[in-house]
Write an enzyme that holds these catalytic residues in place. Structure first.
Site, short mmCIF file in Angstrom:
data_model
loop_
_atom_site.label_atom_id
_atom_site.label_comp_id
_atom_site.label_asym_id
_atom_site.label_seq_id
_atom_site.Cartn_x
_atom_site.Cartn_y
_atom_site.Cartn_z
N ASN A 156 49.16 55.60 137.19
CA ASN A 156 48.09 55.46 138.19
C ASN A 156 48.67 55.90 139.53
OD1 ASN A 156 46.18 54.64 140.01
ND2 ASN A 156 46.37 52.45 139.59
N LYS A 184 47.22 56.13 142.28
CA LYS A 184 46.58 55.48 143.44
C LYS A 184 46.25 56.55 144.50
CE LYS A 184 48.80 51.22 142.08
NZ LYS A 184 49.38 49.92 142.44
N HIS A 224 40.66 47.42 138.76
CA HIS A 224 42.03 47.26 139.28
C HIS A 224 42.01 46.20 140.38
CE1 HIS A 224 45.88 48.06 141.15
NE2 HIS A 224 46.20 48.74 140.07
N GLU A 275 43.37 46.09 143.11
CA GLU A 275 43.20 46.64 144.46
C GLU A 275 41.73 46.94 144.75
OE1 GLU A 275 46.12 49.77 144.16
OE2 GLU A 275 47.71 48.28 144.11
N GLU A 311 47.77 43.06 134.65
CA GLU A 311 48.58 43.37 135.83
C GLU A 311 48.62 42.16 136.75
OE1 GLU A 311 48.82 47.87 136.64
OE2 GLU A 311 46.97 47.17 137.54
N GLY A 360 53.59 46.64 142.88
CA GLY A 360 54.20 47.26 144.05
C GLY A 360 55.24 46.39 144.74
N SER A 389 55.16 46.90 138.61
CA SER A 389 56.57 47.26 138.82
C SER A 389 57.29 47.68 137.55
CB SER A 389 57.31 46.12 139.54
OG SER A 389 56.74 45.89 140.82
#
Ligand code: 13P
Length: 249
Positions: free
Chosen positions: A11, A13, A94, A96, A164, A170, A209
């Site tokens: 991904n 992003k 996701h 985010e 996730e 991250g 990660s």
């Protein structure tokens, strides 16, 4: 038990440019050398068509979709548009995108349903916050989020789940194999409860990660069927060893 092929999804992003598409060559080469592994890259919308033209056997995907077919939704992109652009799989929900309530479980379910209806593979993401884990609520919360976000299975299109944990995205902090195992096992049970035998065929990816150093130990965990990789998917140098780890697992 069903044999599930490993799947490794990058991904990107909001990263990448035309120049970054040069990474696809060596990634596709590594994918060809790992015939037991499915490999995908989800670049930003603007690169999907270009990426699909030079995919060389890897799947190209998208990072989000709008649930409606078409209409007055400024800035949004539909499943049909993504398919026409060359996407084969799409991420929905996701963290985010879910953040700050921008997407509810209901929205994610509608997005996934739209993707499946268009024959696209849908990756439904779930994951707990650090607070939920500290409170010991992580399994209950993630299973509830999952059940609220799952579409009906329809047609031939494939549903995939990605676990996730938000605190691992991250941050360089990864779930331990034991933590991932606990959650993937709970997700598998929930999928089987919901879909019966078909639930045991759904691939469950771990994300947060993942890198060359930890991929092998995560992919060795039962019910971890591959990874959803952010930062370490941006270059072939970092992503190829993850594909190789999936091939060996
Ligand atoms: P990182 O691999 O950068 O932690 O990102 C994970 C992720 O959010 C993939 O969707």
């Amino acid at each position: 038990m069903h044999l599930r092929r490993k799947l490794v999804v990058g991904n990107w992003k909001m990263n990448g440019s035309r120049a970054a598409l040069a990474e696809l060559g060596p990634i596709a080469e590594a994918a060809r050398a790992a015939p037991g592994v499915d490999v995908a890259i989800c670049p930003p919308f603007t690169l999907i068509t270009l990426a699909a033209a030079r995919a060389g056997g890897i799947l190209i995907g998208a990072q989000d979709v709008h649930e409606a077919e078409s209409g007055a939704y400024t800035g949004a992109v539909s499943a049909a548009m993504l398919k026409e652009a060359g996407a084969r799989l799409v991420i929905a929900g996701h963290s985010e995108c879910r953040a700050r309530g921008r997407e509810t479980d209901e929205t994610v379910r509608a997005k996934a349903a739209a993707l499946l209806a268009h024959g696209l593979k849908a990756i439904v993401c779930v994951g707990e916050s650090e607070e939920e884990r500290s409170a010991g609520d992580h399994v209950v919360r993630v299973v509830a989020q999952l059940l609220g976000s799952l579409p009906e299975l329809s047609g031939e299109a494939e549903l995939i789940v990605a676990y996730e944990p938000i605190w691992a995205i991250g941050t360089g902090r990864t779930a331990t194999p034991a933590d991932a195992g606990e959650m993937h096992n709970a997700i598998r049970k929930a999928l089987s409860g919901r879909f019966g035998d078909a639930g045991s065929r759904i691939r469950i990816l771990y994300g947060g990660s993942v890198n060359a150093g930890n991929a092998a130990s995560l992919f060795a965990v039962p019910d971890v069927d591959g990874g959803l990789v952010g930062g370490a998917s941006l270059t072939a140098a970092q992503f190829v060893p993850i594909i190789e780890a999936a091939a060996l697992s």
